[in-house]
Write an enzyme that holds these catalytic residues in place. Structure first.
Site, PDB file in Angstrom:
ATOM      1  N   ASP A 334       0.201  -3.235   1.177  1.00 32.68           N
ATOM      2  CA  ASP A 334       1.423  -3.477   1.194  1.00 32.68           C
ATOM      3  C   ASP A 334       1.525  -2.776   3.070  1.00 32.68           C
ATOM      4  O   ASP A 334       0.597  -1.719   3.163  1.00 32.68           O
ATOM      5  CB  ASP A 334       2.710  -2.894   0.936  1.00 32.68           C
ATOM      6  CG  ASP A 334       4.057  -3.276   1.198  1.00 32.68           C
ATOM      7  OD1 ASP A 334       3.532  -4.548   1.931  1.00 32.68           O
ATOM      8  OD2 ASP A 334       5.129  -3.102   1.785  1.00 32.68           O
ATOM      9  N   ASP A 528       7.773  -4.995  -3.791  1.00 33.17           N
ATOM     10  CA  ASP A 528       6.682  -5.219  -3.458  1.00 33.17           C
ATOM     11  C   ASP A 528       6.190  -5.732  -5.331  1.00 33.17           C
ATOM     12  O   ASP A 528       5.303  -5.279  -6.157  1.00 33.17           O
ATOM     13  CB  ASP A 528       5.528  -4.487  -3.093  1.00 33.17           C
ATOM     14  CG  ASP A 528       5.272  -4.310  -1.922  1.00 33.17           C
ATOM     15  OD1 ASP A 528       5.214  -5.219  -1.814  1.00 33.17           O
ATOM     16  OD2 ASP A 528       5.840  -3.517  -1.370  1.00 33.17           O
TER      17      ASP A 528
END
Length: 666
Positions: A334, A528
């Site tokens: 990420d 996430d």
């Protein structure tokens, strides 16, 4: 054990349980030592034709047998068959054949095996013990104008904890008085002390370095970050990786299979030969096929590896997570909060001809001071410390803010809300570099353009390069626009960039990447979560104090440094290699000893001795996982302490600041 938690009486219970295991291991060693001494003296007496040999063998049998025979009886009553059952049958068979010396040797050698196993498990759990030891038994609490010592179990949210130099914080909290630096290495693995002052969040297990701090507890000890680490580690001990499950799948049918094989050898051999010889040989085969080393090989390695990781702020949820991470081919990262610090900062500024940069920043910060937008905090942080007061402040959501400062009309906002004036080329340059642009207009004239970006982690480029050196593919998954994502990816060395992704899109991208092999997803554990769940292994970055991160991921990196990632990957690869080595060695021992024993080439004592030597080798090899080999990154960058109120670099003073992609707020 998995239901226990760290804090109060539960901490005491876990410590008591640990002490009980330690005392049991010590008792096993004393029993094994007595059995060994009795057998050795008995053998000497037998060789000297002394009549005391048999009583000495009996002492060895009783002392050694006491460490495993009671457990074998309980196992049979409970319908379970294990290695101790095989050894008990062999012991009884040797006594029935009046082979006192052989029975004594089996008893003392297997008692040493049991003691070794207990010692190995105790040693491998030392990482958990070290975490438990971070909770002080008593805590100094503000009481009126003075302080009192309370049992840590009595601390509740809202209590004001007083920390003197060297004191350890028993639970999470917020500093309400004092300034100091705290050592958080035991919790997050950070090597440098962290400066804290009023308003700073501090974690359980942190050590106050100097100065007196007063910390308001935000949770009881049973709900602190430290508690969640311990619970995760405890649960990890109950989880089994595929290597462990492989050992279980083999060992479970192996024990009854060994019993059937031994019985068949005894019966068939007795029909065609001397019953005593074949019964003895069946007992030797029974012991030769016992999966002693096989049964202990993986658990010792897993316990040792998890304990070592927990000591440096890496929470690994069991052998399954370790083994999966050891096989990954691709790392999906990420952007915000993983490759960047998730702290927007002013990285550059351009001014129109004749405009004063410091004045422009000060006026912009004055109107932004009342805004809660993340970009506003970046502008205020870059301006001079003393700001004028703004009046008649009006916010235009999604566009900007306006107000009056010292009778001057000020507007601050995105291009379009505020015109670009003569700064169009500077604004285009900032955007190409991935920055978010804020334009400052004073009394109707465009005077400044401010570039704001999320600060890239200084270690990010070296970490990505290190992952490439390990033969791993690296992909960035982000919700940011393509220009922003590409700008950051170019800085850190990532070629595969997938931008403008929603959470579900990230999960789908992880699914695509998995077609080339196992994928590890590294994120913050909250937005996430779908990708973390989809990946073969989910890794939560900077998870200290975050319940969701610890729960969502298979591995939680408690510290806020990305260079813990290659560290935990190396640890997993090495641990998996040790698991495989142990399984192969254990399997070879059984494969070689069974036919050798079946042909009568080795006696009972020799087979038992070989098994115990093999078990010592397997345990020693597994305990190598207790040493977590940390990569040397000092050549690439110096550790940077994290300051809870760290101000961005002041562009007005000419300090350089890494230009990084814009944060996701834009």
């Amino acid at each position: 054990m998995g239901d226990a938690c760290c804090g109060g009486a539960q901490v005491a219970d876990e410590r008591a349980s640990t002490d009980d295991r330690s005392r049991f291991a010590h008792w096993q060693w004393w029993a094994a030592a007595l059995a060994a001494a009795s057998w050795l003296i008995g053998i000497t007496a037998e060789l000297s034709d002394l009549s005391i040999s048999r009583p000495l063998f009996v002492v060895a049998i009783i002392a050694g047998g006491s460490t495993f025979v009671p457990g074998a009886v309980r196992a049979v009553v409970g319908g379970r068959l294990g290695v101790d059952v095989l050894m008990t049958i062999a012991l009884v068979g040797a006594l029935a054949l009046e082979q006192w010396g052989e029975a004594a040797s089996l008893a003392f050698l297997f008692s040493i095996s049991e003691a070794l196993e207990a010692w190995a498990v105790a040693r491998s759990r030392q990482g958990l013990r070290a975490v438990l030891a971070l909770v002080p038994e008593t805590t100094r609490v503000r009481w009126g104008d003075g302080t009192v010592e309370l049992a840590t179990a009595e601390i509740t949210a809202g209590d004001r904890i007083v920390l003197w130099a060297g004191d350890r914080l028993p639970t999470d909290g917020v500093v309400v008085a004092g300034t100091s630096s705290v050592d958080v290495s035991a919790v997050t693995g950070e090597s440098m002390p962290v400066d804290v002052s009023i308003g700073s969040t501090v974690l359980a297990g942190s050590i106050n370095g100097g100065g007196v701090l007063e910390v308001e507890a935000s949770a009881p000890t049973s709900d602190s970050t430290l508690s969640r680490i311990v619970r995760a580690v405890e649960e990890a001990h109950d989880r089994k990786g595929s290597a462990q499950r492989l050992a279980d799948r083999i060992a479970r049918p192996l024990v009854p299979g060994i019993l059937v094989l031994s019985a068949a050898i005894a019966v068939v051999g007795s029909l065609f030969g001397d019953p005593t010889l074949w019964i003895e040989r069946a007992l030797v085969v029974l012991v030769a096929a016992s999966p002693c080393a096989f049964a202990i090989s993986v658990p010792v390695t897993v316990f040792a590896a998890i304990g070592a990781a927990s000591r440096v702020g890496l929470v690994i949820k069991g052998g399954a997570a370790l083994e999966a991470l050891g096989t990954v081919r691709t790392i999906a990262l990420d952007k915000t909060g993983t490759l960047t610090r998730n702290r927007p900062a002013v990285v550059d500024a351009a001014t129109a001809a004749g405009a004063d940069r410091d004045r422009s920043l000060a006026l912009a910060a004055a109107v932004e001071a009342s805004s809660d937008h993340p970009l506003a905090a970046a502008i205020v942080g870059a301006a001079p410390a003393s700001l004028p007061t703004a009046f008649d402040v009006t916010t235009f959501p999604g566009r900007g803010i306006a107000g009056t400062v010292d009778d001057v009309a000020v507007r601050v906002g995105k291009p379009g809300f505020v015109g670009e004036g003569a700064l169009g080329s500077d604004i285009d340059r900032f955007r190409r570099n991935g920055a978010t642009v804020v334009v400052v207009e004073i009394d109707g004239h465009v005077e400044a353009a401010i570039a704001i970006a999320d600060e890239v982690r200084p270690e990010a480029a070296e970490v990505v390069a290190g992952l490439h050196r390990r033969g791993l593919g690296v992909t960035m998954l982000t919700g940011d626009n393509a220009v922003t994502a590409a700008a950051l990816a170019g800085q850190v060395g990532i070629d595969d960039v997938r931008a403008e992704l929603l959470p579900d899109d990230k999960a789908a991208a992880v699914g695509e990447l998995s077609s080339d092999g196992a994928v590890a997803m590294v994120g913050d554990g909250i937005n996430d979560a779908p990708a973390l769940a989809t990946a073969d292994i989910g890794i939560a970055m900077g998870a200290a104090g975050t319940d969701v991160a610890i729960e969502a991921a298979d591995i939680a990196i408690m510290g806020d440094r990305l260079d813990h990632l290659p560290e935990v990957i190396d640890h997993a690869v090495r641990t998996r290699r040790l698991m495989i080595q142990n399984l192969v060695m254990s399997g070879l021992i059984i494969a070689i000893l069974v036919p050798v024993a079946g042909f009568g080439l080795l006696g009972l004592g020799a087979v038992v001795a070989i098994h115990e030597v093999a078990e010592i080798v397997v345990i020693a090899n597994g305990l190598r996982a207790r040493r977590l080999q940390r990569p040397d990154t000092s050549r690439h960058h110096s550790p940077t302490p994290r300051h809870d109120h760290e101000r961005p670099h002041d562009v007005g003073n000419g300090h350089s600041h890494a230009c990084t992609p814009a944060c996701a707020h834009a």
